[in-house]
Design a protein around this motif. Sequence first.
Motif, mmCIF file in Angstrom:
data_model
loop_
_atom_site.group_PDB
_atom_site.id
_atom_site.type_symbol
_atom_site.label_atom_id
_atom_site.label_comp_id
_atom_site.label_asym_id
_atom_site.label_seq_id
_atom_site.Cartn_x
_atom_site.Cartn_y
_atom_site.Cartn_z
ATOM 1 N N GLY A 365 44.803 33.957 34.523
ATOM 2 C CA GLY A 365 45.295 34.650 33.569
ATOM 3 C C GLY A 365 44.427 35.949 33.446
ATOM 4 O O GLY A 365 43.370 36.127 33.673
ATOM 5 N N GLY A 366 44.897 36.669 32.433
ATOM 6 C CA GLY A 366 44.199 37.942 32.397
ATOM 7 C C GLY A 366 42.826 37.775 31.553
ATOM 8 O O GLY A 366 42.899 37.091 30.572
ATOM 9 N N SER A 367 41.788 38.663 31.988
ATOM 10 C CA SER A 367 40.675 38.599 31.328
ATOM 11 C C SER A 367 40.027 40.172 31.491
ATOM 12 O O SER A 367 40.534 40.989 32.048
ATOM 13 C CB SER A 367 39.716 37.716 31.823
ATOM 14 O OG SER A 367 39.621 37.956 33.041
ATOM 15 N N GLY A 368 39.061 40.263 30.804
ATOM 16 C CA GLY A 368 38.170 41.668 30.897
ATOM 17 C C GLY A 368 38.392 42.342 29.438
ATOM 18 O O GLY A 368 38.885 41.872 28.524
ATOM 19 N N ARG A 369 38.344 43.691 29.487
ATOM 20 C CA ARG A 369 37.972 44.398 28.499
ATOM 21 C C ARG A 369 39.863 44.629 27.716
ATOM 22 O O ARG A 369 40.595 45.140 28.670
ATOM 23 C CB ARG A 369 37.690 45.937 28.649
ATOM 24 C CG ARG A 369 37.514 46.801 27.492
ATOM 25 C CD ARG A 369 36.968 46.487 26.369
ATOM 26 N NE ARG A 369 35.343 46.399 26.742
ATOM 27 C CZ ARG A 369 34.686 46.043 25.771
ATOM 28 N NH1 ARG A 369 34.944 45.576 24.569
ATOM 29 N NH2 ARG A 369 33.425 45.642 26.184
ATOM 30 N N ALA A 370 39.875 44.111 26.507
ATOM 31 C CA ALA A 370 41.159 44.364 25.916
ATOM 32 C C ALA A 370 41.406 45.346 24.879
ATOM 33 O O ALA A 370 42.383 46.450 25.169
ATOM 34 C CB ALA A 370 41.543 42.985 25.384
ATOM 35 N N VAL A 371 40.296 45.485 24.269
ATOM 36 C CA VAL A 371 40.258 46.886 23.198
ATOM 37 C C VAL A 371 38.773 47.455 23.292
ATOM 38 O O VAL A 371 37.918 46.602 23.788
ATOM 39 C CB VAL A 371 40.664 46.383 21.910
ATOM 40 C CG1 VAL A 371 42.086 46.008 21.938
ATOM 41 C CG2 VAL A 371 39.716 45.343 21.378
ATOM 42 N N SER A 372 38.618 48.558 22.802
ATOM 43 C CA SER A 372 37.217 49.142 22.880
ATOM 44 C C SER A 372 36.534 48.332 21.894
ATOM 45 O O SER A 372 36.764 47.512 20.966
ATOM 46 C CB SER A 372 37.285 50.723 22.512
ATOM 47 O OG SER A 372 37.530 50.605 21.017
ATOM 48 N N ARG A 373 34.826 48.287 22.311
ATOM 49 C CA ARG A 373 34.030 47.527 21.344
ATOM 50 C C ARG A 373 33.917 48.260 20.034
ATOM 51 O O ARG A 373 34.026 47.527 18.997
ATOM 52 C CB ARG A 373 32.740 47.674 21.968
ATOM 53 C CG ARG A 373 31.589 47.137 21.024
ATOM 54 C CD ARG A 373 30.294 47.168 21.743
ATOM 55 N NE ARG A 373 30.368 46.010 22.941
ATOM 56 C CZ ARG A 373 30.030 44.918 23.095
ATOM 57 N NH1 ARG A 373 29.831 44.403 22.050
ATOM 58 N NH2 ARG A 373 30.126 44.204 24.094
ATOM 59 N N ARG A 374 34.285 49.545 19.752
ATOM 60 C CA ARG A 374 34.489 50.141 18.418
ATOM 61 C C ARG A 374 35.543 49.395 17.780
ATOM 62 O O ARG A 374 35.567 49.159 16.345
ATOM 63 C CB ARG A 374 34.694 51.515 18.425
ATOM 64 C CG ARG A 374 34.591 52.123 17.221
ATOM 65 C CD ARG A 374 34.622 53.787 17.248
ATOM 66 N NE ARG A 374 34.272 54.095 15.683
ATOM 67 C CZ ARG A 374 35.173 54.249 14.935
ATOM 68 N NH1 ARG A 374 36.427 53.908 15.071
ATOM 69 N NH2 ARG A 374 34.771 54.885 13.664
ATOM 70 N N THR A 375 36.803 49.394 18.144
ATOM 71 C CA THR A 375 37.876 48.774 17.625
ATOM 72 C C THR A 375 37.589 47.322 17.269
ATOM 73 O O THR A 375 37.873 47.032 16.311
ATOM 74 C CB THR A 375 39.030 48.999 18.627
ATOM 75 O OG1 THR A 375 39.577 50.449 18.523
ATOM 76 C CG2 THR A 375 40.501 47.982 17.893
ATOM 77 N N ALA A 376 37.232 46.559 18.191
ATOM 78 C CA ALA A 376 37.002 45.195 17.923
ATOM 79 C C ALA A 376 35.897 45.028 16.631
ATOM 80 O O ALA A 376 35.940 44.054 15.868
ATOM 81 C CB ALA A 376 36.385 44.508 19.344
ATOM 82 N N GLU A 377 34.859 45.759 16.674
ATOM 83 C CA GLU A 377 33.771 45.725 15.595
ATOM 84 C C GLU A 377 34.419 46.091 14.288
ATOM 85 O O GLU A 377 34.249 45.392 13.249
ATOM 86 C CB GLU A 377 32.605 46.765 15.906
ATOM 87 C CG GLU A 377 31.738 46.119 16.933
ATOM 88 C CD GLU A 377 30.526 46.860 17.578
ATOM 89 O OE1 GLU A 377 30.632 48.113 17.057
ATOM 90 O OE2 GLU A 377 29.807 46.587 18.131
ATOM 91 N N GLN A 378 35.402 47.223 14.257
ATOM 92 C CA GLN A 378 36.054 47.657 13.094
ATOM 93 C C GLN A 378 36.991 46.411 12.707
ATOM 94 O O GLN A 378 36.755 46.059 11.384
ATOM 95 C CB GLN A 378 36.825 48.839 13.323
ATOM 96 C CG GLN A 378 36.138 49.881 13.425
ATOM 97 C CD GLN A 378 35.853 50.507 12.052
ATOM 98 O OE1 GLN A 378 36.940 50.789 11.258
ATOM 99 N NE2 GLN A 378 34.733 51.307 11.859
ATOM 100 N N LEU A 379 37.663 45.646 13.353
ATOM 101 C CA LEU A 379 38.579 44.744 12.953
ATOM 102 C C LEU A 379 37.495 43.401 12.612
ATOM 103 O O LEU A 379 38.187 42.628 11.736
ATOM 104 C CB LEU A 379 39.554 44.397 14.076
ATOM 105 C CG LEU A 379 40.557 45.789 14.324
ATOM 106 C CD1 LEU A 379 41.689 45.026 15.384
ATOM 107 C CD2 LEU A 379 41.620 45.559 13.029
ATOM 108 N N ARG A 380 36.653 43.021 13.440
ATOM 109 C CA ARG A 380 35.817 42.045 13.106
ATOM 110 C C ARG A 380 35.068 41.926 11.724
ATOM 111 O O ARG A 380 35.191 41.052 11.009
ATOM 112 C CB ARG A 380 34.679 41.805 14.174
ATOM 113 C CG ARG A 380 33.675 40.909 13.931
ATOM 114 C CD ARG A 380 32.958 40.667 15.139
ATOM 115 N NE ARG A 380 31.544 39.844 15.109
ATOM 116 C CZ ARG A 380 30.682 39.698 15.869
ATOM 117 N NH1 ARG A 380 30.848 40.345 16.909
ATOM 118 N NH2 ARG A 380 29.578 38.954 15.493
ATOM 119 N N SER A 381 34.927 43.349 11.379
ATOM 120 C CA SER A 381 34.247 43.472 10.030
ATOM 121 C C SER A 381 35.373 43.157 8.736
ATOM 122 O O SER A 381 35.085 42.772 7.893
ATOM 123 C CB SER A 381 33.712 44.715 9.814
ATOM 124 O OG SER A 381 34.801 45.676 9.755
ATOM 125 N N ALA A 382 36.594 43.377 9.402
ATOM 126 C CA ALA A 382 37.645 43.119 8.363
ATOM 127 C C ALA A 382 38.630 41.946 8.344
ATOM 128 O O ALA A 382 39.244 41.633 7.541
ATOM 129 C CB ALA A 382 38.888 44.276 8.504
#
Length: 437
Positions: A365-382
């Motif tokens: 199955g697919g693995s690896g970078r899906a979205v940028s770290r910045r995008t992930a951190e923005q959404l993780r905070s929200a």
Amino acid sequence: MHSVIKKTLLVPGLVLALAASSAACGGNGDGGGAATGPDGTAASRSPSSRGLGNIVVGGKAVTGSELSGVDKVPYRRTSTDGALYAPVTGYRSMMYGRNGLEAVYDDVLTAGVKSGGASGNVVTTIDPKAQKAAFDALGDRRGAAVALDARTGRLLALVSTPSYDPATFSGATPDDATAWKALTADERDPLLNRALRLAPGPGATFHVVVAAAALEHGLYASVDDSTRTPLNYVVPGTDAAVAGDSPRCENASIRTALRYSCDNVFARLAVDAGQSALRSTAEKLGYNQELTIPLRATESTYPTKPLTAAQLARTGTGGGGVVATPLETARITAALADGGRLVTPRLVERVEKADGSTQRPTDSGGSGRAVSRRTAEQLRSALPAVASRDGDRRGSWFTTYARQGDGRLVSVAVHVSGGDGGQEAGRIAGKILAALA
């Protein structure tokens, strides 16, 4: 006058994620073999002395075997807490075949039967406390729960209800036939593994994918920027509007829109981003991919055919042909919680063969970078949690993540048929995380 498309998914509010620390999973036991029966005393480290090999959870066998009295099939499968672990083990029946791990690792589990020597064992990643907490919390509901280690991909819980005891039809007696007939006639479909094989519309849990697409493709620099979306968003080229249920949805930021499940905002983001960007982001997060863990999961899909603006807006709200399994939903939450890195879920820690060798399963199955770290951190905070209910009450979703005491992250996804706007599913998720604390 514009007609209004009523909101089909409702998030009543943001439920704070519970902090949790990990419990050990997939540890080793000592001594015993399948012929001793399903009492949990079998070792995961050494192969079975005779009979069928075992499937192991938390260092103890949850399967066993006993003599069947039939020369052609000399051993009958027995089980401990069969209904609890059926979504993990599957079944092995003298009359009705095999499925689940029993089928995938049939050659390992029957090595002694075929050779007259020892059989091997399959050691799972499941945490018995998380599994039981999910199973007990779901009760008699039609539902599913998945708990996933966001960093390693280890599945800590994989539960589907209503369930069944595989031992009730593992033999070749009239009682086995009666049990099988009752299960296959049950309209609740207890043989269906809802965690892996049921793929309903993801509802508001898909909003995070839409938000990720908008951030990845530069529509907004931050989750706190106003989207300038009217409460009734008119889809370009149509006379229809998508409504937000809360006044807070007017001109909401992505952060606010995630909290209040503002369909007007995510319909607009989907249209503004465009189908190509939205599909690309969804696929990077695991949609439209085959996935085995090593059990095969139903594919979670985002439409590949060209969409009209109205259809595209509908996908932005988690409808319009978008479907997802609980496994995929937990996987997306894990990716956003862990810096945008997609992991391949895995159910098996290792296979202990009859000759004493050990085999680690390979990823599929697919693995690896899906979205940028910045995008992930923005959404993780929200996004500590998202809950939703679809308008016709077919199902409720809840997904969240929690940082454990040792710094690891666990994502949880729960789907319950019917439900009450995600509160019930959220309560179940909370009990799973509490069991891991």
